[in-house]
Design a protein around this motif. Structure first.
Motif, mmCIF file in Angstrom:
data_model
loop_
_atom_site.group_PDB
_atom_site.id
_atom_site.type_symbol
_atom_site.label_atom_id
_atom_site.label_comp_id
_atom_site.label_asym_id
_atom_site.label_seq_id
_atom_site.Cartn_x
_atom_site.Cartn_y
_atom_site.Cartn_z
ATOM 1 N N SER A 13 0.925 -1.206 -0.042
ATOM 2 C CA SER A 13 0.082 -0.063 0.070
ATOM 3 C C SER A 13 1.038 1.268 0.051
ATOM 4 N N PRO A 14 0.473 2.470 -0.714
ATOM 5 C CA PRO A 14 1.313 3.599 -0.828
ATOM 6 C C PRO A 14 1.255 4.095 0.502
ATOM 7 N N GLN A 15 1.930 5.011 0.951
ATOM 8 C CA GLN A 15 1.903 5.726 2.293
ATOM 9 C C GLN A 15 1.118 6.800 2.373
ATOM 10 N N VAL A 16 0.261 6.986 3.042
ATOM 11 C CA VAL A 16 -1.031 7.861 3.273
ATOM 12 C C VAL A 16 -0.246 9.318 3.415
ATOM 13 N N PRO A 17 -0.469 10.147 2.449
ATOM 14 C CA PRO A 17 0.041 11.676 2.519
ATOM 15 C C PRO A 17 -0.654 12.600 3.566
ATOM 16 N N SER A 18 -0.072 13.517 3.826
ATOM 17 C CA SER A 18 -0.582 14.389 4.822
ATOM 18 C C SER A 18 -1.710 15.203 4.201
ATOM 19 N N LEU A 19 -2.606 15.675 5.022
ATOM 20 C CA LEU A 19 -3.861 16.424 4.746
ATOM 21 C C LEU A 19 -3.672 17.679 3.939
ATOM 22 N N GLY A 20 -4.307 17.913 2.779
ATOM 23 C CA GLY A 20 -4.102 19.069 1.787
ATOM 24 C C GLY A 20 -2.756 18.851 0.878
ATOM 25 N N THR A 21 -2.285 17.588 0.717
ATOM 26 C CA THR A 21 -1.181 17.297 -0.334
ATOM 27 C C THR A 21 -1.827 17.344 -1.642
ATOM 28 N N LEU A 22 -1.049 17.856 -2.453
ATOM 29 C CA LEU A 22 -1.611 17.835 -3.929
ATOM 30 C C LEU A 22 -1.468 16.489 -4.606
ATOM 31 N N LEU A 23 -2.151 15.816 -5.365
ATOM 32 C CA LEU A 23 -2.105 14.694 -5.764
ATOM 33 C C LEU A 23 -2.567 14.478 -7.165
ATOM 34 N N VAL A 24 -2.299 13.718 -8.106
ATOM 35 C CA VAL A 24 -2.981 13.367 -9.339
ATOM 36 C C VAL A 24 -3.478 12.196 -9.388
ATOM 37 N N ASP A 25 -4.847 12.069 -9.820
ATOM 38 C CA ASP A 25 -5.529 10.858 -9.983
ATOM 39 C C ASP A 25 -5.371 10.356 -11.532
ATOM 40 N N THR A 26 -4.730 9.371 -11.489
ATOM 41 C CA THR A 26 -4.563 8.854 -12.953
ATOM 42 C C THR A 26 -5.829 8.038 -13.278
ATOM 43 N N HIS A 28 -8.840 9.305 -12.913
ATOM 44 C CA HIS A 28 -9.921 10.051 -13.302
ATOM 45 C C HIS A 28 -9.203 11.140 -14.297
ATOM 46 N N ARG A 29 -8.561 10.707 -15.272
ATOM 47 C CA ARG A 29 -7.868 11.457 -16.392
ATOM 48 C C ARG A 29 -7.097 12.569 -15.795
ATOM 49 N N ASP A 30 -6.179 12.161 -14.544
ATOM 50 C CA ASP A 30 -5.055 12.884 -14.281
ATOM 51 C C ASP A 30 -5.604 14.198 -13.615
ATOM 52 N N ARG A 31 -6.831 14.056 -13.032
ATOM 53 C CA ARG A 31 -7.378 15.220 -12.207
ATOM 54 C C ARG A 31 -6.597 15.534 -11.072
ATOM 55 N N VAL A 32 -6.247 16.538 -10.764
ATOM 56 C CA VAL A 32 -5.252 17.252 -9.538
ATOM 57 C C VAL A 32 -6.492 17.618 -8.540
ATOM 58 N N GLY A 33 -6.142 17.132 -7.230
ATOM 59 C CA GLY A 33 -6.860 17.246 -6.035
ATOM 60 C C GLY A 33 -6.070 17.413 -4.632
ATOM 61 N N GLU A 34 -6.623 17.891 -3.664
ATOM 62 C CA GLU A 34 -6.040 17.863 -2.507
ATOM 63 C C GLU A 34 -6.393 16.890 -1.732
ATOM 64 N N PHE A 35 -5.518 15.985 -0.934
ATOM 65 C CA PHE A 35 -5.788 14.816 -0.052
ATOM 66 C C PHE A 35 -6.642 15.332 1.334
ATOM 67 N N ARG A 36 -7.683 14.656 1.278
ATOM 68 C CA ARG A 36 -8.731 14.913 2.588
ATOM 69 C C ARG A 36 -8.770 14.061 3.603
ATOM 70 N N GLY A 37 -8.559 12.527 3.027
ATOM 71 C CA GLY A 37 -8.498 11.422 4.100
ATOM 72 C C GLY A 37 -8.683 10.237 3.403
ATOM 73 N N VAL A 38 -8.849 9.325 4.272
ATOM 74 C CA VAL A 38 -9.055 7.761 3.770
ATOM 75 C C VAL A 38 -10.410 7.489 3.963
ATOM 76 N N SER A 39 -10.975 6.852 3.008
ATOM 77 C CA SER A 39 -12.357 6.261 3.165
ATOM 78 C C SER A 39 -12.502 4.664 2.676
ATOM 79 N N GLY A 40 -12.237 3.889 3.699
ATOM 80 C CA GLY A 40 -12.123 2.525 3.400
ATOM 81 C C GLY A 40 -10.824 2.293 2.442
ATOM 82 N N PRO A 41 -10.907 1.497 1.334
ATOM 83 C CA PRO A 41 -9.477 1.423 0.665
ATOM 84 C C PRO A 41 -9.341 2.326 -0.225
#
Length: 86
Positions: A13-26, A28-41
């Protein structure tokens, strides 16, 4: 025959980032978002300009490249100056 415990067969499993970290979701077509938390898997990401959070599979998430980070920061600043986000 015993199961091999090699890196090719093991999925870590990848390491969980800090809240607010910018990430790219490949996923969802490389959508950029802020990490807000973990929801199940899944990881919850929020658009940088505000809006509905979405769930991303951690295996499909990566850190943004410098240009992607710059675009996200500019979009956030523009939305803030237009009064769309606080």
């Amino acid at each position: 025959m015993p199961e091999e415990n090699t890196a090719a067969h093991r999925q870590e499993s990848p390491q969980v980032p800090s809240l607010g970290t910018l990430l790219v979701d490949t996923g969802h077509r490389d959508r950029v978002g802020e990490f807000r938390g973990v929801s199940g898997p899944y990881w919850s990401l929020r658009p940088v300009c505000g809006g509905m959070e979405w769930e991303a599979e951690p295996a499909h998430v990566r850190f943004p490249e410098p240009m992607e980070r710059l675009r996200a920061e500019i979009a956030r600043c523009n939305a803030r100056s237009a009064g769309r986000i606080l």
